[in-house]
Design a protein around this motif. Structure first.
Motif, PDB file in Angstrom:
ATOM      1  N   ARG A 341       0.857  -1.183   0.000  1.00 45.48           N
ATOM      2  CA  ARG A 341       0.000   0.000   0.000  1.00 45.48           C
ATOM      3  C   ARG A 341       0.896   1.236   0.000  1.00 45.48           C
ATOM      4  NH1 ARG A 341      -2.262  -3.720   3.552  1.00 45.48           N
ATOM      5  NH2 ARG A 341      -1.192  -2.735   5.336  1.00 45.48           N
ATOM      6  N   TRP A 342       1.332   1.617  -1.195  1.00 51.78           N
ATOM      7  CA  TRP A 342       2.222   2.764  -1.316  1.00 51.78           C
ATOM      8  C   TRP A 342       1.499   4.055  -0.961  1.00 51.78           C
ATOM      9  CZ3 TRP A 342       6.540   0.407  -1.357  1.00 51.78           C
ATOM     10  CH2 TRP A 342       6.813  -0.673  -2.197  1.00 51.78           C
ATOM     11  N   GLN A 343       2.249   5.067  -0.613  1.00 56.39           N
ATOM     12  CA  GLN A 343       1.667   6.344  -0.227  1.00 56.39           C
ATOM     13  C   GLN A 343       1.067   7.096  -1.411  1.00 56.39           C
ATOM     14  OE1 GLN A 343       1.533   7.691   3.170  1.00 56.39           O
ATOM     15  NE2 GLN A 343       1.763   5.461   3.287  1.00 56.39           N
ATOM     16  N   HIS A 344       1.525   6.764  -2.627  1.00 53.19           N
ATOM     17  CA  HIS A 344       1.026   7.444  -3.824  1.00 53.19           C
ATOM     18  C   HIS A 344       0.719   6.406  -4.893  1.00 53.19           C
ATOM     19  CE1 HIS A 344       3.776  10.174  -1.611  1.00 53.19           C
ATOM     20  NE2 HIS A 344       2.785  11.034  -1.808  1.00 53.19           N
ATOM     21  N   ALA A 345      -0.246   6.729  -5.721  1.00 51.22           N
ATOM     22  CA  ALA A 345      -0.720   5.757  -6.712  1.00 51.22           C
ATOM     23  C   ALA A 345       0.209   5.650  -7.918  1.00 51.22           C
ATOM     24  CB  ALA A 345      -2.125   6.127  -7.173  1.00 51.22           C
ATOM     25  N   THR A 346       0.788   6.762  -8.335  1.00 46.46           N
ATOM     26  CA  THR A 346       1.638   6.794  -9.529  1.00 46.46           C
ATOM     27  C   THR A 346       2.793   7.765  -9.279  1.00 46.46           C
ATOM     28  OG1 THR A 346       0.481   8.652 -10.552  1.00 46.46           O
ATOM     29  CG2 THR A 346      -0.367   6.424 -11.018  1.00 46.46           C
ATOM     30  N   PRO A 347       3.872   7.659 -10.054  1.00 49.22           N
ATOM     31  CA  PRO A 347       4.953   8.652  -9.917  1.00 49.22           C
ATOM     32  C   PRO A 347       4.468  10.077 -10.129  1.00 49.22           C
ATOM     33  CG  PRO A 347       5.744   6.752 -11.146  1.00 49.22           C
ATOM     34  CD  PRO A 347       4.266   6.561 -10.970  1.00 49.22           C
ATOM     35  N   ALA A 348       3.548  10.274 -11.057  1.00 57.59           N
ATOM     36  CA  ALA A 348       3.056  11.626 -11.347  1.00 57.59           C
ATOM     37  C   ALA A 348       2.318  12.229 -10.157  1.00 57.59           C
ATOM     38  CB  ALA A 348       2.143  11.608 -12.571  1.00 57.59           C
ATOM     39  N   SER A 349       1.772  11.401  -9.277  1.00 59.59           N
ATOM     40  CA  SER A 349       1.005  11.912  -8.139  1.00 59.59           C
ATOM     41  C   SER A 349       1.864  12.171  -6.904  1.00 59.59           C
ATOM     42  CB  SER A 349      -0.126  10.936  -7.787  1.00 59.59           C
ATOM     43  OG  SER A 349       0.406   9.714  -7.280  1.00 59.59           O
ATOM     44  N   VAL A 350       3.152  11.893  -6.999  1.00 59.50           N
ATOM     45  CA  VAL A 350       4.045  12.148  -5.861  1.00 59.50           C
ATOM     46  C   VAL A 350       4.388  13.637  -5.828  1.00 59.50           C
ATOM     47  CG1 VAL A 350       6.228  11.579  -4.734  1.00 59.50           C
ATOM     48  CG2 VAL A 350       5.032   9.837  -6.099  1.00 59.50           C
ATOM     49  N   PRO A 351       4.058  14.351  -4.768  1.00 62.20           N
ATOM     50  CA  PRO A 351       4.340  15.794  -4.711  1.00 62.20           C
ATOM     51  C   PRO A 351       5.838  16.076  -4.721  1.00 62.20           C
ATOM     52  CG  PRO A 351       2.764  15.144  -3.015  1.00 62.20           C
ATOM     53  CD  PRO A 351       3.336  13.886  -3.569  1.00 62.20           C
ATOM     54  N   ASP A 352       6.215  17.184  -5.323  1.00 65.32           N
ATOM     55  CA  ASP A 352       7.624  17.577  -5.338  1.00 65.32           C
ATOM     56  C   ASP A 352       8.169  17.716  -3.918  1.00 65.32           C
ATOM     57  OD1 ASP A 352       7.549  17.607  -8.081  1.00 65.32           O
ATOM     58  OD2 ASP A 352       7.359  19.787  -8.246  1.00 65.32           O
ATOM     59  N   ASP A 353       7.344  18.199  -3.002  1.00 67.05           N
ATOM     60  CA  ASP A 353       7.797  18.378  -1.621  1.00 67.05           C
ATOM     61  C   ASP A 353       8.148  17.041  -0.965  1.00 67.05           C
ATOM     62  OD1 ASP A 353       7.513  21.081  -1.832  1.00 67.05           O
ATOM     63  OD2 ASP A 353       5.641  21.221  -0.689  1.00 67.05           O
ATOM     64  N   TRP A 354       7.432  15.990  -1.357  1.00 66.90           N
ATOM     65  CA  TRP A 354       7.717  14.652  -0.818  1.00 66.90           C
ATOM     66  C   TRP A 354       9.106  14.203  -1.258  1.00 66.90           C
ATOM     67  CZ3 TRP A 354       4.611  11.638   2.387  1.00 66.90           C
ATOM     68  CH2 TRP A 354       4.985  10.306   2.549  1.00 66.90           C
ATOM     69  N   ILE A 355       9.435  14.436  -2.532  1.00 64.15           N
ATOM     70  CA  ILE A 355      10.745  14.056  -3.057  1.00 64.15           C
ATOM     71  C   ILE A 355      11.840  14.897  -2.416  1.00 64.15           C
ATOM     72  CG2 ILE A 355      12.149  13.903  -5.147  1.00 64.15           C
ATOM     73  CD1 ILE A 355       9.909  11.797  -4.872  1.00 64.15           C
ATOM     74  N   LYS A 356      11.596  16.179  -2.267  1.00 65.73           N
ATOM     75  CA  LYS A 356      12.585  17.041  -1.606  1.00 65.73           C
ATOM     76  C   LYS A 356      12.851  16.568  -0.183  1.00 65.73           C
ATOM     77  CE  LYS A 356      11.591  21.231  -4.284  1.00 65.73           C
ATOM     78  NZ  LYS A 356      11.018  22.605  -4.243  1.00 65.73           N
ATOM     79  N   ALA A 357      11.794  16.161   0.506  1.00 65.78           N
ATOM     80  CA  ALA A 357      11.958  15.677   1.875  1.00 65.78           C
ATOM     81  C   ALA A 357      12.760  14.381   1.912  1.00 65.78           C
ATOM     82  CB  ALA A 357      10.592  15.467   2.526  1.00 65.78           C
ATOM     83  N   LEU A 358      12.537  13.508   0.926  1.00 66.09           N
ATOM     84  CA  LEU A 358      13.265  12.238   0.878  1.00 66.09           C
ATOM     85  C   LEU A 358      14.747  12.429   0.555  1.00 66.09           C
ATOM     86  CD1 LEU A 358      10.700   9.934  -0.959  1.00 66.09           C
ATOM     87  CD2 LEU A 358      11.589   9.594   1.357  1.00 66.09           C
ATOM     88  N   MET A 359      15.102  13.567  -0.040  1.00 66.52           N
ATOM     89  CA  MET A 359      16.493  13.824  -0.406  1.00 66.52           C
ATOM     90  C   MET A 359      17.181  14.808   0.530  1.00 66.52           C
ATOM     91  SD  MET A 359      16.287  13.922  -4.577  1.00 66.52           S
ATOM     92  CE  MET A 359      18.052  13.594  -4.767  1.00 66.52           C
ATOM     93  N   ALA A 360      16.464  15.327   1.509  1.00 66.59           N
ATOM     94  CA  ALA A 360      17.025  16.349   2.401  1.00 66.59           C
ATOM     95  C   ALA A 360      17.973  15.711   3.412  1.00 66.59           C
ATOM     96  CB  ALA A 360      15.898  17.081   3.123  1.00 66.59           C
ATOM     97  N   SER A 361      19.119  16.319   3.591  1.00 66.94           N
ATOM     98  CA  SER A 361      20.069  15.824   4.583  1.00 66.94           C
ATOM     99  C   SER A 361      19.654  16.277   5.974  1.00 66.94           C
ATOM    100  CB  SER A 361      21.474  16.339   4.274  1.00 66.94           C
ATOM    101  OG  SER A 361      22.378  15.923   5.289  1.00 66.94           O
ATOM    102  N   PRO A 362      19.656  15.377   6.947  1.00 68.15           N
ATOM    103  CA  PRO A 362      19.333  15.775   8.322  1.00 68.15           C
ATOM    104  C   PRO A 362      20.517  16.412   9.041  1.00 68.15           C
ATOM    105  CG  PRO A 362      19.783  13.439   8.259  1.00 68.15           C
ATOM    106  CD  PRO A 362      19.856  13.920   6.828  1.00 68.15           C
TER     107      PRO A 362
END
Length: 373
Positions: A341-362
């Motif tokens: 059960r992925w958080q998004h249905a398709t790559p196109a529906s993944v928000p840019d902010d979600w990707i930025k968060a996944l790539m952000a260095s802590p």
């Protein structure tokens, strides 16, 4: 958990009083999946062998059916699924150790020979690629399959996939589909192609080389031997999937590479089995992971190995705190056969902010765990 016999270390006598180190992965029951303890043991042993004046070369192999199918994702899942600070700390330590060991072994100056048969995937592929002499056999299946579990092509996939043919690099990252030794050789992911049955003969001939205390001379000895063995091998080279499908996949990947638009067809009109396998795996995989692949490869070709490792460690830290990774491992391994059960249905529906968060260095740059590498 690992046992002491999951990875073993031997020294084999060689000419001139020298020795060859032999690393054997012994978890055939788990397709030689790498645990944190195994990775740590390998890093420590090769650090010792780097300093030894007697050890002139090292061979890494997997016992049984394959070199290694990847990292031990059940061990990783147990850490993340705890949903507490200690569990996340164990997961963070797993990735930090894995990536740091990859860099350490890349810097191993003596001949480091990896024997790639069967599955060479994920974390196992990361270990394999550290070698400066990489051998693939006719049974090799080389892949970054992380899109299937909600991760991303790691263990320096950022660096490697951005340096092979662009369409193929995107295809492998977006689908997790494996390539054979024939295509791995054409893309310089391996250096030599031998037969599955050539391993013992190769080790025997390594022991008979005229070794010296000069590492550059020893590197030349190994290159010369492996080139000769390749020319003499009775290996039946697998057909090239990439050569057969290159024009189709290149056309399919063009909007991905040029526009970042991840919208692969559900079916292949050419009815090619390899393409269909890739499309099936892509559509079953994690949509956010697919988006990450595009961002990774766009950045990766400008990065050094260490910079790629720093980026991937930040992405792994974030993945452990986002729900797709634990969900992907649950569906693939814990409750086999269930639909994630992925958080998004398709790559196109993944928000840019979600990707930025996944790539952000802590971490601030100076406080990154790999700041001193």
């Amino acid at each position: 958990m690992s046992t002491p016999s999951d990875v073993t270390f031997q020294t084999l006598s060689a000419r001139g009083g020298f020795k060859i180190g032999l690393v054997s992965l012994n978890r055939d029951r788990a397709m030689n999946a790498l645990t944190q303890e195994m990775i740590q043991a390998i890093g420590r042993r090769l650090a010792r062998w780097q300093q030894s004046k007697r050890i002139v070369a090292v061979v890494i192999r997997g016992e049984g059916r394959c070199f290694s199918s990847g990292g031990d994702i059940r061990q990783l899942y147990d850490g993340i699924a705890c949903a507490d600070a200690n569990g996340l700390k164990r997961a963070d330590q797993f990735f930090e150790l894995e990536y740091k060991t990859n860099i350490q072994l890349h810097r191993f100056t003596k001949p480091l020979i990896a024997w790639g048969h069967g599955y060479v995937m994920g974390g196992g592929l990361g270990l394999f690629l550290t070698a400066n002499h990489r051998i693939g056999t006719e049974s090799m299946q080389l892949a970054w399959p992380e899109v299937r579990i909600g991760l991303f092509p790691d263990v320096l996939g950022t660096w490697y996939l951005s340096r092979i043919d662009s369409a193929l690099g995107h295809w492998m990252g977006l689908t997790g589909v494996p390539v054979t030794s024939t295509d791995a050789l054409s893309q310089h992911l391996i250096d030599y192609q031998l037969a599955d049955g050539d391993l013992e003969a190769m080790i025997g001939q390594l022991r008979q080389l005229s070794w010296s205390s000069r590492t550059p001379d020893n590197q030349l000895l190994v290159r010369t031997l492996l080139s000769r063995l390749q020319s003499q091998s009775a290996v039946t080279a697998p057909a090239s999937d990439w050569q057969r499908t290159q024009s189709v996949i290149t056309t399919m990947m063009e909007p991905v590479i040029r526009q970042g638009k991840v919208a692969l067809p559900a079916a292949n009109p050419y009815q090619d089995d390899w393409i269909q396998r890739g499309l099936t795996q892509h559509h079953a995989g994690c949509p956010a992971s697919a988006r990450l692949v595009v961002e990774q490869l766009a950045a990766g070709w400008r990065m050094s190995l260490v910079e790629a490792a720093r980026l991937e460690l930040a992405m792994a830290w974030q993945a452990c705190r986002h729900p797709d990774l634990v969900e992907g491992i649950r569906a693939l391994l814990i409750e086999r056969g269930s639909t994630p059960r992925w958080q998004h249905a398709t790559p196109a529906s993944v928000p840019d902010d979600w990707i930025k968060a996944l790539m952000a260095s802590p971490w601030e740059r100076q406080h990154h765990p790999f700041a001193d590498l």
